[in-house]
Design an enzyme around this catalytic site. Structure first.
Site, PDB file in Angstrom:
ATOM      1  N   ILE A 110      63.827  64.986  60.046  1.00 56.36           N
ATOM      2  CA  ILE A 110      63.651  63.917  59.065  1.00 56.36           C
ATOM      3  C   ILE A 110      64.036  64.383  57.666  1.00 56.36           C
ATOM      4  CG2 ILE A 110      61.964  62.379  57.984  1.00 56.36           C
ATOM      5  CD1 ILE A 110      60.400  62.414  60.608  1.00 56.36           C
ATOM      6  N   TYR A 123      45.945  68.084  63.391  1.00 52.32           N
ATOM      7  CA  TYR A 123      47.093  67.261  62.994  1.00 52.32           C
ATOM      8  C   TYR A 123      46.615  65.963  62.348  1.00 52.32           C
ATOM      9  CZ  TYR A 123      51.249  64.304  63.358  1.00 52.32           C
ATOM     10  OH  TYR A 123      52.299  63.452  63.068  1.00 52.32           O
ATOM     11  N   LYS A 137      47.162  64.532  58.443  1.00 52.90           N
ATOM     12  CA  LYS A 137      47.895  63.310  58.123  1.00 52.90           C
ATOM     13  C   LYS A 137      47.005  62.303  57.394  1.00 52.90           C
ATOM     14  CE  LYS A 137      51.800  64.668  59.660  1.00 52.90           C
ATOM     15  NZ  LYS A 137      52.846  65.045  58.666  1.00 52.90           N
TER      16      LYS A 137
END
Length: 335
Positions: A17, A170, A174
């Site tokens: 990305i 994770y 986030k």
């Protein structure tokens, strides 16, 4: 060119990305600084890509790119990076994209393992670069942007900030990235600096192809050659759904097209502090991916039916029918 004269920094742009975002920002005319640990590709490397390769691809498209080797787990490297930009661009930085993330392999290797079976250092492996570094970069970028009363900061996040995905470390990271954008935006708004969190959809990065798509194709081939019990059939169905999700995924450059559009939006400050999705921005700005596809997003009923395998039923559902955001909030609400 839409972003001519602008200066951007994309962290973690050796591949995936980050590389896609850098390509699109440079194509739009911005001078783009890119960072990563791998300056030059080397034979036998665990992952493809290098800063020099990204830089060369940008230049082949007619853009300007400046590669800076930077280990985002080292504060001294981050200090040197921003000192360089400040010096070379006379204090100008218009766009920061916090994308650096060093834990993809660790997450893939440990996904499905209970968090209490993993060493406490796993938290640092996931969130040192993927969260702490984002905050440090945001502080340093804000200092430059506030002085000019202009700027855009983007945290690359994911749906893992709302629901369980991969592993708790994770998801916590986030969620924190999303909250960082929301809270920093409050203090930056009067300075005309926008801070948003961006959720791409499933993205067909090099590592996704290597770690998810290729193994799943191999597993499906093996499953088709042997009898399976009920448990194996259920696992195969789950795997097939994930496979469909990524098979229909965005290219790494679609997030970049969204950020280019955001940076040009005269109403950008109305979006500051929010969680934005690439699919929603694609629809708002009438964007297509580099391969011509458009996306209805993970809230789209048509998309959900396709992912779970109800492809026939999905043919009769218009793409614009989507599950309202308040339903997501209610379902995954914590109160």
């Amino acid at each position: 060119m839409a972003l001519a004269g602008k200066v951007a920094l994309v962290t973690g742009a050796t591949r995936g990305i980050g590389k896609g975002i850098a390509l699109q920002l440079a194509t739009a005319g911005a001078t783009v600084y890119i960072t990563g640990r791998t300056l030059q590709s080397r034979e036998g490397a665990p992952a493809p890509g290098s800063l020099n390769e990204t830089e060369k691809e940008v230049e082949n498209r007619g853009g300007r790119c400046i590669a800076v080797a930077c280990d985002h787990s080292r504060d001294s490297d981050i200090d040197s990076l921003f000192d360089q930009i400040n010096r070379e661009q006379n204090g100008r930085l218009d766009i920061l994209v916090n994308n650096a993330y060093s834990a993809v392999d660790a997450i893939m290797q440990n996904s499905g393992k209970p968090f209490w079976t993993l060493p406490p250092t796993f938290w640092d492996e996931v969130n040192n670069v993927g969260l702490r570094n984002h905050y440090i970069c945001a502080v340093k970028a804000s200092q430059m942007m506030v002085a000019r009363k202009s700027g855009l900061i983007v945290n690359i996040s994911s749906m893992g900030g709302l629901l369980y995905l991969f592993t708790p470390a994770y998801g916590v990271g986030k969620t924190a990235c999303d909250r960082m954008a929301a809270d920093c935006a409050i203090e930056l708004k009067k300075q005309n600096v926008a801070f948003v969190s961006l959720w791409p959809g499933p993205v067909q990065t090099e590592l996704v192809k290597k770690n998810i798509l290729e193994p799943m194709r191999q597993n499906q081939d093996r499953a088709g050659q042997s009898d399976s019990n009920v448990a194996e059939h259920r696992e195969q169905s789950r795997t097939t759904a994930v496979h469909r999700m990524f098979e229909q995924g965005e290219t790494p450059e679609f997030a970049g097209k969204c950020i280019v559009a955001l940076a040009q939006d005269a109403g950008l400050m109305k979006k500051t502090g929010r969680v934005l999705t690439t699919a929603d921005l694609g629809q708002e700005y009438s964007l297509c991916d580099v391969d011509g596809r458009s996306y209805s997003g993970t809230r789209s009923l048509k998309y959900i039916l396709q992912i779970v395998g109800w492809t026939k039923a999905s043919e009769y559902v218009p793409s614009f029918i989507a599950i309202p955001k308040f339903v997501y909030n209610a379902y995954y609400g914590r109160f």
